[in-house]
Design a protein around this motif. Structure first.
Motif, short mmCIF file in Angstrom:
data_model
loop_
_atom_site.label_atom_id
_atom_site.label_comp_id
_atom_site.label_asym_id
_atom_site.label_seq_id
_atom_site.Cartn_x
_atom_site.Cartn_y
_atom_site.Cartn_z
N ALA A 38 28.64 4.08 -5.29
CA ALA A 38 28.66 3.69 -6.76
C ALA A 38 30.14 4.24 -7.25
O ALA A 38 30.66 4.87 -6.93
CB ALA A 38 27.51 4.29 -7.40
N PRO A 39 30.51 3.23 -7.82
CA PRO A 39 31.95 3.49 -8.43
C PRO A 39 31.80 4.65 -9.46
O PRO A 39 31.12 4.98 -10.17
CB PRO A 39 32.42 2.53 -9.32
CG PRO A 39 31.43 1.36 -8.87
CD PRO A 39 30.21 1.82 -8.21
N LEU A 43 36.04 10.50 -10.74
CA LEU A 43 36.49 11.07 -9.64
C LEU A 43 37.74 10.74 -9.02
O LEU A 43 38.56 11.38 -8.64
CB LEU A 43 35.33 10.69 -8.40
CG LEU A 43 35.57 11.39 -6.96
CD1 LEU A 43 35.81 12.96 -7.16
CD2 LEU A 43 34.40 10.88 -5.99
N ILE A 44 38.12 9.29 -9.06
CA ILE A 44 39.26 8.79 -8.92
C ILE A 44 40.47 9.35 -9.78
O ILE A 44 41.40 9.58 -9.28
CB ILE A 44 39.35 7.20 -9.18
CG1 ILE A 44 38.34 6.44 -7.93
CG2 ILE A 44 40.66 6.57 -8.90
CD1 ILE A 44 38.57 6.78 -6.52
N PRO A 49 45.74 12.93 -8.69
CA PRO A 49 47.00 13.96 -8.69
C PRO A 49 47.13 14.77 -7.49
O PRO A 49 48.20 15.50 -7.23
CB PRO A 49 46.72 14.75 -9.89
CG PRO A 49 45.63 13.92 -10.76
CD PRO A 49 45.03 13.05 -9.73
N ARG A 50 46.08 14.83 -6.59
CA ARG A 50 46.11 15.66 -5.51
C ARG A 50 46.46 14.93 -4.31
O ARG A 50 46.60 15.74 -3.11
CB ARG A 50 44.66 16.33 -5.29
CG ARG A 50 44.20 17.30 -6.61
CD ARG A 50 42.70 17.87 -6.61
NE ARG A 50 42.42 18.64 -7.69
CZ ARG A 50 42.18 18.31 -8.72
NH1 ARG A 50 42.35 17.18 -9.22
NH2 ARG A 50 41.83 19.32 -9.61
N LEU A 91 39.26 2.21 -0.86
CA LEU A 91 40.47 2.68 0.13
C LEU A 91 39.87 4.20 0.35
O LEU A 91 39.60 4.60 1.40
CB LEU A 91 41.80 2.49 -0.29
CG LEU A 91 42.73 3.17 0.63
CD1 LEU A 91 42.92 2.56 2.11
CD2 LEU A 91 44.24 3.21 -0.32
N LEU A 92 39.99 4.93 -0.84
CA LEU A 92 39.89 6.18 -0.74
C LEU A 92 38.20 6.93 -0.40
O LEU A 92 38.17 7.73 0.24
CB LEU A 92 40.15 7.05 -2.07
CG LEU A 92 41.71 6.73 -2.32
CD1 LEU A 92 41.94 7.40 -3.83
CD2 LEU A 92 42.67 7.46 -1.26
#
Length: 127
Positions: A38-39, A43-44, A49-50, A91-92
Motif C-alpha cells: 500500500a502506498p 514513508l517516502i 533524505p537518507r 522502485l524503493l
C-alpha cells in the motif's frame, strides 16, 4: 532484498573501504520480483533524505527502470507529481532482487543473492 537496501550496501573487502568505486554495488544478472505494498507517502518523504540519490540513479538505470531526475525531488515536488511518487514507491519499496549478483566496482568481487538474501561472507584471502 529490497532495492532500497542496495543504497546502503558497500563492498566488504578490506581494500575497498577507502575507495569510492566500491559504492554502490552493481546488480548483475538479477531477477527482480515485485510485491504490492500500500502506498505510504510519509514513508517516502522520510526515506528520501537518507538515500544517496546518485547511487539510486545508477542502480535504477542498471536495472532498466525509467530515468530518474538528476536531483532528488523535494516533498513539495512529490506532492504535485503523483507519477514520480508512484515510481519511487515501486522502485524503493515494491521491487526486490530475488536472484543474481552484486558486483563491486572497485575490486570486482561478486556477492551472490539467492532467494532474496545476499551472501557477504568473504573468503579468507579477502578479509
Amino acid at each position: 532484498m529490497k532495492l532500497l537496501t542496495l543504497n546502503f550496501l558497500t563492498c566488504a573487502v578490506k581494500a575497498c573501504k577507502s575507495s569510492s568505486a566500491s559504492f554502490p554495488l552493481h546488480p548483475k544478472e538479477c531477477e527482480l520480483v515485485s510485491d504490492t505494498i500500500a502506498p505510504n507517502p510519509k514513508l517516502i518523504y522520510n526515506i528520501l533524505p537518507r538515500v544517496d540519490w546518485n547511487a539510486l540513479v545508477v542502480t535504477a538505470s542498471e536495472l532498466g527502470f525509467p530515468s530518474l531526475p538528476p536531483a532528488a525531488p523535494t516533498q513539495e515536488e512529490l506532492e504535485k507529481d503523483e507519477n514520480m511518487m508512484s515510481e519511487l514507491h515501486t522502485l524503493l519499496l515494491e521491487t526486490s532482487v530475488s536472484e543474481g549478483m552484486l558486483v563491486c566496482g572497485n575490486c570486482g568481487h561478486e556477492y551472490r543473492v539467492k532467494e532474496g538474501i545476499a551472501n557477504f561472507l568473504l573468503p579468507n584471502h579477502l578479509v
